[in-house]
Design a protein around this motif. Structure first.
Motif, PDB file in Angstrom:
ATOM      1  N   GLY A 229       0.674  -1.370  -0.180  1.00 61.52           N
ATOM      2  CA  GLY A 229       0.023   0.134   0.121  1.00 61.52           C
ATOM      3  C   GLY A 229       0.881   1.337  -0.046  1.00 61.52           C
ATOM      4  N   PHE A 230       2.146   1.195  -0.504  1.00 60.85           N
ATOM      5  CA  PHE A 230       2.897   2.502  -0.374  1.00 60.85           C
ATOM      6  C   PHE A 230       2.185   3.715  -1.434  1.00 60.85           C
ATOM      7  N   ASP A 231       1.545   3.192  -2.199  1.00 57.37           N
ATOM      8  CA  ASP A 231       1.246   4.139  -3.503  1.00 57.37           C
ATOM      9  C   ASP A 231      -0.096   4.958  -2.901  1.00 57.37           C
ATOM     10  N   THR A 232      -0.958   4.262  -2.046  1.00 56.14           N
ATOM     11  CA  THR A 232      -1.991   4.639  -1.414  1.00 56.14           C
ATOM     12  C   THR A 232      -1.451   5.472  -0.189  1.00 56.14           C
ATOM     13  N   PHE A 233      -0.734   4.980   0.510  1.00 51.70           N
ATOM     14  CA  PHE A 233      -0.089   6.120   1.355  1.00 51.70           C
ATOM     15  C   PHE A 233       0.429   7.352   1.087  1.00 51.70           C
ATOM     16  N   MET A 234       1.339   7.286   0.092  1.00 48.72           N
ATOM     17  CA  MET A 234       1.694   8.413  -0.649  1.00 48.72           C
ATOM     18  C   MET A 234       0.662   9.468  -1.027  1.00 48.72           C
ATOM     19  N   ARG A 235      -0.200   8.797  -1.782  1.00 50.15           N
ATOM     20  CA  ARG A 235      -1.403   9.787  -2.151  1.00 50.15           C
ATOM     21  C   ARG A 235      -2.153  10.497  -1.181  1.00 50.15           C
ATOM     22  N   ALA A 236      -2.187   9.875   0.030  1.00 52.11           N
ATOM     23  CA  ALA A 236      -2.760  10.533   1.182  1.00 52.11           C
ATOM     24  C   ALA A 236      -2.039  11.556   1.798  1.00 52.11           C
ATOM     25  N   CYS A 328       1.597   1.851  19.637  1.00 51.55           N
ATOM     26  CA  CYS A 328       1.168   2.729  18.352  1.00 51.55           C
ATOM     27  C   CYS A 328      -0.433   2.723  18.266  1.00 51.55           C
ATOM     28  N   CYS A 329      -0.714   3.823  17.859  1.00 51.19           N
ATOM     29  CA  CYS A 329      -2.185   3.901  17.200  1.00 51.19           C
ATOM     30  C   CYS A 329      -2.145   3.465  15.805  1.00 51.19           C
ATOM     31  N   ILE A 330      -2.880   2.519  15.286  1.00 51.57           N
ATOM     32  CA  ILE A 330      -2.554   2.035  14.265  1.00 51.57           C
ATOM     33  C   ILE A 330      -3.917   2.023  13.357  1.00 51.57           C
ATOM     34  N   VAL A 331      -3.392   2.695  12.055  1.00 48.90           N
ATOM     35  CA  VAL A 331      -4.409   2.759  10.704  1.00 48.90           C
ATOM     36  C   VAL A 331      -3.982   1.740  10.004  1.00 48.90           C
ATOM     37  N   GLY A 332      -4.784   0.609   9.847  1.00 52.25           N
ATOM     38  CA  GLY A 332      -4.607  -0.602   9.095  1.00 52.25           C
ATOM     39  C   GLY A 332      -5.253  -0.759   7.691  1.00 52.25           C
ATOM     40  N   VAL A 351      -9.238   0.986   6.915  1.00 52.48           N
ATOM     41  CA  VAL A 351      -9.797   1.468   6.105  1.00 52.48           C
ATOM     42  C   VAL A 351      -9.502   0.611   4.704  1.00 52.48           C
ATOM     43  N   PRO A 352     -10.247   0.833   3.883  1.00 49.38           N
ATOM     44  CA  PRO A 352     -10.072   0.033   2.504  1.00 49.38           C
ATOM     45  C   PRO A 352      -8.789   0.451   2.024  1.00 49.38           C
ATOM     46  N   MET A 353      -8.039  -0.720   1.400  1.00 55.04           N
ATOM     47  CA  MET A 353      -6.698  -0.735   0.792  1.00 55.04           C
ATOM     48  C   MET A 353      -6.384   0.615   0.010  1.00 55.04           C
ATOM     49  N   ASP A 354      -7.342   0.637  -0.862  1.00 58.58           N
ATOM     50  CA  ASP A 354      -6.965   1.658  -1.879  1.00 58.58           C
ATOM     51  C   ASP A 354      -7.684   3.068  -1.886  1.00 58.58           C
ATOM     52  N   ASP A 355      -8.141   3.426  -0.776  1.00 57.36           N
ATOM     53  CA  ASP A 355      -9.020   4.617  -0.262  1.00 57.36           C
ATOM     54  C   ASP A 355      -7.979   5.606   0.147  1.00 57.36           C
ATOM     55  N   GLU A 357      -8.080   8.835   0.265  1.00 53.32           N
ATOM     56  CA  GLU A 357      -8.826  10.154   0.735  1.00 53.32           C
ATOM     57  C   GLU A 357      -9.310   9.542   2.211  1.00 53.32           C
ATOM     58  N   ARG A 358      -9.981   8.370   2.290  1.00 52.44           N
ATOM     59  CA  ARG A 358     -10.531   7.961   3.495  1.00 52.44           C
ATOM     60  C   ARG A 358      -9.026   7.838   4.784  1.00 52.44           C
ATOM     61  N   LEU A 359      -8.100   7.174   4.102  1.00 46.17           N
ATOM     62  CA  LEU A 359      -6.936   6.936   4.915  1.00 46.17           C
ATOM     63  C   LEU A 359      -6.648   8.329   5.637  1.00 46.17           C
ATOM     64  N   ALA A 360      -6.348   9.375   4.588  1.00 45.67           N
ATOM     65  CA  ALA A 360      -6.082  10.748   5.170  1.00 45.67           C
ATOM     66  C   ALA A 360      -6.939  11.306   6.320  1.00 45.67           C
ATOM     67  N   GLN A 361      -8.239  11.141   5.948  1.00 39.90           N
ATOM     68  CA  GLN A 361      -9.060  11.774   6.823  1.00 39.90           C
ATOM     69  C   GLN A 361      -9.108  10.834   8.218  1.00 39.90           C
ATOM     70  N   ARG A 362      -8.970   9.759   8.316  1.00 38.84           N
ATOM     71  CA  ARG A 362      -8.708   8.889   9.522  1.00 38.84           C
ATOM     72  C   ARG A 362      -7.750   9.197  10.216  1.00 38.84           C
ATOM     73  N   VAL A 363      -6.435   9.490   9.526  1.00 44.03           N
ATOM     74  CA  VAL A 363      -5.220   9.910  10.116  1.00 44.03           C
ATOM     75  C   VAL A 363      -5.354  11.260  10.820  1.00 44.03           C
ATOM     76  N   LEU A 364      -5.867  12.246  10.138  1.00 46.16           N
ATOM     77  CA  LEU A 364      -6.237  13.603  10.312  1.00 46.16           C
ATOM     78  C   LEU A 364      -6.963  13.557  11.940  1.00 46.16           C
ATOM     79  N   ALA A 365      -8.074  12.751  11.832  1.00 51.58           N
ATOM     80  CA  ALA A 365      -8.927  12.762  12.946  1.00 51.58           C
ATOM     81  C   ALA A 365      -8.360  12.162  14.268  1.00 51.58           C
TER      82      ALA A 365
END
Length: 405
Positions: A229-236, A328-332, A351-355, A357-365
């Motif tokens: 998921g490195f590509d999803t992570f970078m896009r977040a 750690c507080c994990i987002v997986g 969160v879904p593997m390929d989302d 935007e959802r990943l970013a919002q979860r991390v920010l929250a």
């Protein structure tokens, strides 16, 4: 007992087990192919063979793997003959069977119990087929791609006295014929006394002192690849950085192709993503560390505010369990293997593997909610204790010592 350990990347999965077996009075001899330094440990002897040379040309359906495996088996077989001629005979052989090193064992010592670690029966979905748009749907070609590797595992299982897989998810990947009383689900274990919360932790990266007061996001994998998921992570990251002006991002991992293979461009995925996101990232707040010593990794996890771990349904990485051990507080990512250790909203957030935007919002929250971060981190720490080596190593040693031919 005399124990022979076969692992091209020794100690590999035997990292925790090796010192435990020596402490129990066993004499260990290991065979590997890498040339990296190993600590001198009383009771451990290591023999090394030369890595098989790279093979050129097209080798479909895992046939290249078989050619390399037979080269490795030949090298290991030579050592076994030499040891036998010297009068040395093991009481047990422990082997990772993914590279062919276990193949000559029964030819030399047919009566010696053989315990193997086969890890995973590969299927297309483990590599992202059916979910990764760059891989496409499952096809006959993607099914055949794993034939060679699975046949190699099958050849070792046919000779083995018993086999070990670390998680239930990995055990379930095997055909029903191999899910019998010879299969044992036991993890290698982590050290939760080392991987533990540390409110006083502090380390330096690029001249910046990082401690628990610095908002930090961490991402760790052996290689920075799509399978993890490195590509999803970078896009977040552009979304996260726009909404949080001081958060730092610390990334650990090499730039090789990894388990899932190289990017179609042939370039390292890190380079591909930096080009795609050019002008959208504040690179002064993103730190690529490559591969780092384990104590530094633990410090990094201990200081992390939010740790991200994404994966297709492949094997479970030690780094996730160690991050949980550090509190750690994990987002997986949803699905296996993450859901075997984390329930959404209990030990972490999924969160879904390929989302992205959802990943970013979860991390920010989570960055904005210290109480929830602390709650999830404490629950993750508690869950990690079930994977501690004090729980797993007695199971492994009892299996090894009680094995009969």
């Amino acid at each position: 007992m005399k124990l022979l350990l076969l692992h091209q990347n020794f100690p590999g999965q035997f990292r925790q087990l090796t010192p435990c077996l020596i402490e129990r009075g066993h004499q260990l001899l290991a065979i590997c192919s890498h040339q990296r330094p190993l600590p001198e440990i009383e009771g451990l002897r290591v023999l090394r063979y030369d890595q098989p040379p790279p093979m050129s040309g097209e080798w479909p359906y895992g046939t290249q793997l078989w050619h390399e495996a037979l080269r490795r088996a030949e090298s290991v077989g030579g050592f076994l003959q030499q040891l036998a001629s010297e009068g040395w005979r093991p009481d047990r052989v422990l082997a990772h069977c993914g590279w062919g090193e276990a193949l000559p064992v029964k030819e030399q010592w047919p009566e010696v119990p053989l315990l193997v670690w086969p890890e995973l029966w590969l299927r297309p979905e483990h590599m992202g087929f059916g979910s990764d748009p760059l891989k496409g749907p499952v096809t006959s070609a993607s099914l055949l791609a794993n034939v060679g590797r699975n046949a190699l595992a099958e050849a070792s299982l046919a000779q083995a006295t018993a086999w070990i897989v670390p998680t239930r998810h990995q055990a379930n990947s095997f055909p029903a014929a191999y899910q019998n009383d010879r299969m044992h689900v036991v993890h290698e274990g982590i050290d939760t006394q080392l991987a533990c919360p540390n409110p006083e932790v502090s380390y330096e990266v690029r001249g910046v002192r990082v401690n628990r007061s610095v908002p930090t996001i961490t991402f760790v994998n052996r290689n920075l690849e799509r399978l993890r998921g490195f590509d999803t992570f970078m896009r977040a990251l552009p979304i996260i950085q726009r909404q949080h002006p001081t958060v730092r991002v610390v990334i650990v991992g090499d730039n090789e192709g990894g388990y899932g293979g190289a990017d179609p461009s042939g370039l390292p995925l890190r380079e591909v993503m930096l080009k795609e996101l050019q002008g959208q990232l504040d690179l002064e707040r993103i730190h690529f560390l490559g591969r780092i010593p384990h104590p530094y990794l633990i410090s990094m996890l201990q200081a992390s505010w939010v740790h991200i771990y994404l994966s297709y349904p492949f094997i479970l990485g030690w780094s996730l369990l160690e991050a949980m051990g550090c509190g750690c507080c994990i987002v997986g990512s949803r699905g296996m293997p993450v859901e075997e250790v984390i329930h959404d909203g209990v030990q972490g957030v999924l969160v879904p593997m390929d989302d992205h935007e959802r990943l970013a919002q979860r991390v920010l929250a989570l960055i904005a909610n210290p109480q929830l971060r602390d709650q999830l981190g404490r629950a993750a720490r508690q869950a990690s204790l079930a994977w501690d080596q004090s729980v797993t190593l007695p199971k492994l040693t009892a299996l090894i010592e009680g094995l009969t031919g």
